[in-house]
Design a protein around this motif. Structure first.
Motif, PDB file in Angstrom:
ATOM      1  N   LYS A 222      11.766  72.324 113.826  1.00 30.41           N
ATOM      2  CA  LYS A 222      12.231  73.157 112.711  1.00 30.41           C
ATOM      3  C   LYS A 222      12.703  74.530 113.199  1.00 30.41           C
ATOM      4  CE  LYS A 222       9.720  72.870 108.831  1.00 30.41           C
ATOM      5  NZ  LYS A 222      10.486  72.050 107.872  1.00 30.41           N
ATOM      6  N   THR A 223      12.033  75.063 114.206  1.00 34.43           N
ATOM      7  CA  THR A 223      12.391  76.378 114.720  1.00 34.43           C
ATOM      8  C   THR A 223      13.707  76.329 115.489  1.00 34.43           C
ATOM      9  OG1 THR A 223      10.042  76.979 114.834  1.00 34.43           O
ATOM     10  CG2 THR A 223      11.585  78.344 116.077  1.00 34.43           C
ATOM     11  N   VAL A 224      13.908  75.283 116.281  1.00 35.27           N
ATOM     12  CA  VAL A 224      15.178  75.125 116.995  1.00 35.27           C
ATOM     13  C   VAL A 224      16.316  74.941 115.994  1.00 35.27           C
ATOM     14  CG1 VAL A 224      16.490  73.631 118.543  1.00 35.27           C
ATOM     15  CG2 VAL A 224      14.156  74.267 119.122  1.00 35.27           C
ATOM     16  N   ALA A 225      16.066  74.191 114.921  1.00 33.91           N
ATOM     17  CA  ALA A 225      17.087  74.017 113.879  1.00 33.91           C
ATOM     18  C   ALA A 225      17.444  75.361 113.251  1.00 33.91           C
ATOM     19  CB  ALA A 225      16.585  73.049 112.813  1.00 33.91           C
ATOM     20  N   MET A 226      16.439  76.184 113.035  1.00 33.62           N
ATOM     21  CA  MET A 226      16.665  77.511 112.468  1.00 33.62           C
ATOM     22  C   MET A 226      17.509  78.366 113.417  1.00 33.62           C
ATOM     23  SD  MET A 226      13.714  80.310 111.611  1.00 33.62           S
ATOM     24  CE  MET A 226      13.033  79.432 110.219  1.00 33.62           C
TER      25      MET A 226
ATOM     26  N   GLY B 293      17.815  80.943 107.003  1.00 29.01           N
ATOM     27  CA  GLY B 293      16.862  80.122 106.259  1.00 29.01           C
ATOM     28  C   GLY B 293      16.291  79.036 107.152  1.00 29.01           C
ATOM     29  N   GLU B 294      15.623  78.100 106.564  1.00 28.59           N
ATOM     30  CA  GLU B 294      14.962  77.052 107.341  1.00 28.59           C
ATOM     31  C   GLU B 294      15.941  76.253 108.181  1.00 28.59           C
ATOM     32  OE1 GLU B 294      12.454  72.981 106.439  1.00 28.59           O
ATOM     33  OE2 GLU B 294      12.098  74.728 105.194  1.00 28.59           O
ATOM     34  N   CYS B 295      17.160  76.082 107.671  1.00 28.42           N
ATOM     35  CA  CYS B 295      18.151  75.276 108.376  1.00 28.42           C
ATOM     36  C   CYS B 295      19.083  76.099 109.239  1.00 28.42           C
ATOM     37  CB  CYS B 295      18.955  74.461 107.373  1.00 28.42           C
ATOM     38  SG  CYS B 295      17.956  73.306 106.438  1.00 28.42           S
ATOM     39  N   GLY B 296      18.880  77.396 109.313  1.00 29.26           N
ATOM     40  CA  GLY B 296      19.708  78.215 110.174  1.00 29.26           C
ATOM     41  C   GLY B 296      20.467  79.292 109.426  1.00 29.26           C
TER      42      GLY B 296
ATOM     43  N   THR C 125      24.052  68.431 114.788  1.00 31.11           N
ATOM     44  CA  THR C 125      22.699  68.685 115.248  1.00 31.11           C
ATOM     45  C   THR C 125      22.029  67.407 115.715  1.00 31.11           C
ATOM     46  OG1 THR C 125      21.795  68.381 113.028  1.00 31.11           O
ATOM     47  CG2 THR C 125      22.400  70.623 113.661  1.00 31.11           C
ATOM     48  N   GLY C 126      22.453  66.264 115.215  1.00 24.95           N
ATOM     49  CA  GLY C 126      21.861  65.010 115.646  1.00 24.95           C
ATOM     50  C   GLY C 126      20.685  64.578 114.805  1.00 24.95           C
ATOM     51  N   TRP C 127      20.191  65.469 113.963  1.00 26.06           N
ATOM     52  CA  TRP C 127      19.132  65.087 113.040  1.00 26.06           C
ATOM     53  C   TRP C 127      19.106  66.059 111.888  1.00 26.06           C
ATOM     54  CZ3 TRP C 127      16.409  69.507 113.834  1.00 26.06           C
ATOM     55  CH2 TRP C 127      16.286  69.976 115.150  1.00 26.06           C
ATOM     56  N   ASN C 128      18.549  65.619 110.777  1.00 26.36           N
ATOM     57  CA  ASN C 128      18.472  66.465 109.589  1.00 26.36           C
ATOM     58  C   ASN C 128      17.296  67.401 109.751  1.00 26.36           C
ATOM     59  OD1 ASN C 128      18.315  67.624 107.107  1.00 26.36           O
ATOM     60  ND2 ASN C 128      18.430  65.699 105.974  1.00 26.36           N
ATOM     61  N   ALA C 129      17.594  68.671 109.836  1.00 26.26           N
ATOM     62  CA  ALA C 129      16.542  69.641 110.114  1.00 26.26           C
ATOM     63  C   ALA C 129      15.757  70.053 108.880  1.00 26.26           C
ATOM     64  CB  ALA C 129      17.154  70.885 110.741  1.00 26.26           C
ATOM     65  N   GLY C 130      16.239  69.757 107.715  1.00 30.18           N
ATOM     66  CA  GLY C 130      15.551  70.165 106.498  1.00 30.18           C
ATOM     67  C   GLY C 130      16.517  70.260 105.351  1.00 30.18           C
ATOM     68  N   ALA C 131      16.054  70.752 104.234  1.00 24.38           N
ATOM     69  CA  ALA C 131      16.890  70.725 103.038  1.00 24.38           C
ATOM     70  C   ALA C 131      17.438  72.085 102.649  1.00 24.38           C
ATOM     71  CB  ALA C 131      16.084  70.156 101.883  1.00 24.38           C
ATOM     72  N   GLY C 132      17.111  73.153 103.373  1.00 23.49           N
ATOM     73  CA  GLY C 132      17.676  74.452 103.037  1.00 23.49           C
ATOM     74  C   GLY C 132      16.613  75.508 102.873  1.00 23.49           C
ATOM     75  N   PRO C 133      16.996  76.728 102.614  1.00 22.65           N
ATOM     76  CA  PRO C 133      16.019  77.797 102.460  1.00 22.65           C
ATOM     77  C   PRO C 133      15.023  77.499 101.346  1.00 22.65           C
ATOM     78  CG  PRO C 133      18.241  78.662 102.670  1.00 22.65           C
ATOM     79  CD  PRO C 133      18.366  77.188 102.512  1.00 22.65           C
ATOM     80  N   ARG C 134      13.791  77.979 101.549  1.00 29.93           N
ATOM     81  CA  ARG C 134      12.719  77.820 100.579  1.00 29.93           C
ATOM     82  C   ARG C 134      12.416  76.356 100.271  1.00 29.93           C
ATOM     83  NH1 ARG C 134      11.382  82.629  98.681  1.00 29.93           N
ATOM     84  NH2 ARG C 134      12.909  84.318  98.690  1.00 29.93           N
ATOM     85  N   ARG C 135      12.498  75.527 101.291  1.00 29.46           N
ATOM     86  CA  ARG C 135      12.179  74.125 101.085  1.00 29.46           C
ATOM     87  C   ARG C 135      11.347  73.648 102.270  1.00 29.46           C
ATOM     88  NH1 ARG C 135      14.255  70.440  97.620  1.00 29.46           N
ATOM     89  NH2 ARG C 135      15.768  71.984  96.920  1.00 29.46           N
TER      90      ARG C 135
END
Length: 222
Positions: A29-33, A155-158, A187-197
């Protein structure tokens, strides 16, 4: 070319210790950010993620010297099935490569004249808040050329430009949904759904000799 996922060690098996699997996910998650590969390490207070029902553990990922803290809340759903929530504790990491790369990619269709502030190679910033950095694109309004200012946040996704309110090319397919780094298939993978998620995971557990496979679901955090 190194992908974001290539910056991490191999993903652990479902039967690996819960703390080790969680730390791998936090590093992901941190690398995705950050939006670009980097050296990471991760630790938790007390040396492990508590699996006591209702307990919250703070774990910290270090990305190229910058610390990002996450909170893991453990829940017990049934006697043989557990769940946990991961939330950001207010810290994020910003990289110049991510800002410049995403701005060029997203805004190139709006203007051929683009520029950004001088952004440090790696910088710790507040999560989902204005970083004080800005990018600009040239636009012509009523025959007059001007620079349009775009604030930068993370945000969580960058990287997020203009709090999600961006030029036409920032929007996905014209459906009104803001585009973010999470939509970037590179990115090769879904890092998350967006800020505050955050992502909730039902971790693999052993019950009466039978294994429970991981099942993923998401919920919005307020």
């Amino acid at each position: 070319m190194t992908t974001l996922s290539g910056a991490l060690p191999p993903e652990l098996a479902d039967d690996a210790p819960f703390t080790e699997r969680t730390l791998w996910e936090l590093r992901k998650k941190t690398v995705a950010m950050a939006g670009t590969p980097g050296k990471t390490s991760a630790t938790c207070e007390g040396g492990k993620v508590s699996e006591e029902p209702g307990a919250t553990t703070r774990c910290t990922v270090t990305y190229e010297g910058q610390e990002v803290t996450w909170s893991i809340e453990f829940e017990k759903l049934t006697d043989d099935l557990n769940s946990y929530d991961i939330t950001n504790a207010g810290q994020a990491v910003l990289t110049a490569k991510s800002v410049h790369g995403h701005f060029l990619k997203e805004c190139n269709g709006v203007s051929k004249h683009l520029r950004c502030d001088k952004v440090p190679d790696v910088e710790g910033v507040a999560y989902d808040q204005d970083t004080g950095h800005h990018c600009q694109y040239a636009s012509t309004v009523d025959g007059e050329a001007r620079w349009v200012d775009i604030p930068v946040s993370v945000g969580e996704c960058g990287v997020v430009f203009d709090n999600g309110r961006s030029p036409k090319s920032f929007w996905r397919g014209g459906d009104g949904a803001p585009r973010s780094a999470c939509d970037d298939v590179a990115t090769g993978w879904n890092a998350g759904a967006g800020p505050r998620r955050s992502r909730r995971s039902r971790g693999r557990e052993e019950a009466d000799g039978a294994s429970v496979s991981p099942a993923w679901r998401r919920r919005a955090m307020t």
